[in-house]
Motif scaffolding. Structure first.
Motif, PDB file in Angstrom:
ATOM      1  N   PRO A  43     -25.209  -6.558  30.008  1.00  0.00           N
ATOM      2  CA  PRO A  43     -24.350  -6.371  31.188  1.00  0.00           C
ATOM      3  C   PRO A  43     -22.884  -6.140  30.851  1.00  0.00           C
ATOM      4  O   PRO A  43     -22.141  -5.591  31.665  1.00  0.00           O
TER       5      PRO A  43
ATOM      6  N   TYR B 210     -27.122  -1.488  33.694  1.00  0.00           N
ATOM      7  CA  TYR B 210     -27.508  -2.819  34.174  1.00  0.00           C
ATOM      8  C   TYR B 210     -27.091  -3.010  35.629  1.00  0.00           C
ATOM      9  O   TYR B 210     -27.788  -3.646  36.419  1.00  0.00           O
ATOM     10  N   TRP B 211     -25.920  -2.459  35.995  1.00  0.00           N
ATOM     11  CA  TRP B 211     -25.302  -2.736  37.300  1.00  0.00           C
ATOM     12  C   TRP B 211     -25.656  -1.718  38.375  1.00  0.00           C
ATOM     13  O   TRP B 211     -25.144  -1.797  39.491  1.00  0.00           O
TER      14      TRP B 211
END
Length: 431
Positions: A155, A161-162
């Protein structure tokens, strides 16, 4: 440095400009850049500075402090996110066998499982449910500080990831937690309690994952967030629509994470709010400005809770998720993310984003909401309940000042909302 921060914070406490300052900080405290280790104080340092002990403890530590035994469980989603769940296995005031089936309690936007215990054992809903001898499990969705892991993605380094919003939480996180609890306990169904986003993501799951509603006996919906067309909080509207308009710009700047625990906004609030009664009052004022239709209402959240909750809140999410909430302020529909006509055609086959199928939520639903909720307006709650096919009861809290965050932090939960929650859990439980 710490002395200078203390002097500055005390100077600020003497003025009412703090509400504006903290609101402004909320807009700009984003991303990895603002997760600077130099801004993060060690627990020992915070303790020496007089931070409330409860604000420094994690879930298992804090529950143990009050005589409750908790377990930590790791859950893997189908798309590789590693989530943390907690189970209260021994309650302080339950002296009989646990009722069945298990209960899954899901937090709201920017919260974590800690939100259910920050108000202490006499008011925290996790404590009250456990003391009533239910087998209680508490979830943490992707992106908050308990669930900030992935099998491949880092992250702090990987923007991929986001790239999530309530869609992925509903399609992956909620089903993974339901499956884990059922497999671990051996039951075929559980009872589900969702606060705000915790209900919205359940609705997404029912729409997009056929059959998963059949794994739930009852949904207790607390201030459910679906469409938010009538949200009256000016701060929340401003912040979320900022993300919606600026997401591409923020992405180009490398900012993908929003309101992380350990960011300067959260760290500053935790530091400031414990300094004095004046500072605490201003922190309380910020909460009520943010949350209430009538911001003159004070006192539902205890002073101690104000100091504790800022040690755990905000807990973090994605910029993309915040942008989706900005979109929901302008729509009369409960719908997927709007990427613009051209990209919508590619992704959805239509110029407009598809609506979630609310009629797919066939599980029995009981809803509790508050008249003074500035974040999830009563009109949007009543609109949502009119779309669902199996609503058992729609309950407006008798206190006309009851607001959104009162569901997690009020000192009066035991006498306001818990009796109705317990009434329905008993109807759908054994033992």
């Amino acid at each position: 440095m710490q002395a200078e921060m203390l002097r500055l914070a005390n100077d600020m406490a003497s003025t009412h400009s703090f509400s504006f300052l903290l609101s402004s900080l909320a807009v700009v405290t984003l991303g990895h850049v603002l997760r600077s280790p130099s801004l993060h104080l060690r627990r020992e340092t915070k303790s020496s500075l007089g931070y409330p002990k409860d604000s420094l403890l994690n879930f298992t530590e804090l529950t143990a402090e009050y005589g409750y035994l908790s377990e930590e469980h790791k859950v893997l989603t189908d798309d590789g996110y590693i989530l943390t769940m907690f189970r209260i296995v021994k309650a302080r005031n339950c002296h009989r066998a646990k009722r069945s089936p298990p209960v899954l309690l899901m937090h709201g936007l920017l919260q974590s499982s800690d939100s259910w215990i920050d108000s202490g054992p006499d008011a925290g809903l996790a404590y009250l449910i456990s003391d009533a001898c239910y087998d209680l499990w508490l979830g943490n969705v992707r992106g908050n500080y308990y669930s900030r892991e992935h099998v491949r993605l880092d992250p702090d380094k990987d923007p991929a990831y986001w790239k999530f919003y309530i869609e992925e939480i509903g399609i992956y996180d909620v089903p993974a937690m339901i499956d884990y609890v059922l497999e671990y306990t051996g039951f075929e169904k559980l009872n589900y309690i969702g606060f705000s986003q915790g209900t919205g993501t359940f609705l997404v799951m029912c729409s997009e994952k056929p059959g998963y509603c059949d794994k739930v006996k009852l949904v207790i919906s607390l201030a459910p967030a679906s469409r938010q067309m009538h949200t009256q909080s000016k701060i929340f509207r401003t912040v979320t629509q900022f993300f919606y308009r600026m997401e591409d710009t923020l992405s180009r700047a490398g900012l993908y994470e929003a309101f992380s625990k350990g960011g300067p906004g959260q760290e500053f609030a935790a530091f400031f709010c414990h300094l004095s009664s004046e500072a605490e009052r201003l922190c309380e004022e910020v909460i009520y400005e943010f949350d209430h239709v009538n911001s003159l209402h004070f006192g539902s959240i205890a002073s101690k809770t104000i100091r504790v909750l800022f040690g755990h809140f905000p807990a973090g999410t994605s910029v993309h998720n915040m942008a989706r909430y900005g979109q929901s302020m302008n729509s009369g529909r409960f719908e997927k993310f709007d990427y613009g006509r051209e990209q919508n055609l590619v992704l959805y086959g239509s110029e407009e984003p598809p609506q979630y199928n609310l009629s797919a939520t066939t599980v029995p639903v009981m809803c509790i909401y508050g008249k003074n909720d500035g974040l999830v307006d009563t009109r949007d709650v009543e609109w949502l309940m009119a779309q669902l096919p199996n609503v058992l009861e729609l309950v407006k809290v008798e206190d006309p000042q009851w607001s959104h965050l009162d569901f997690t932090y009020s000192q009066y939960t035991k006498n306001t909302v818990f009796p109705k929650i317990n009434e329905y859990l008993l109807k759908f439980s054994y033992g």
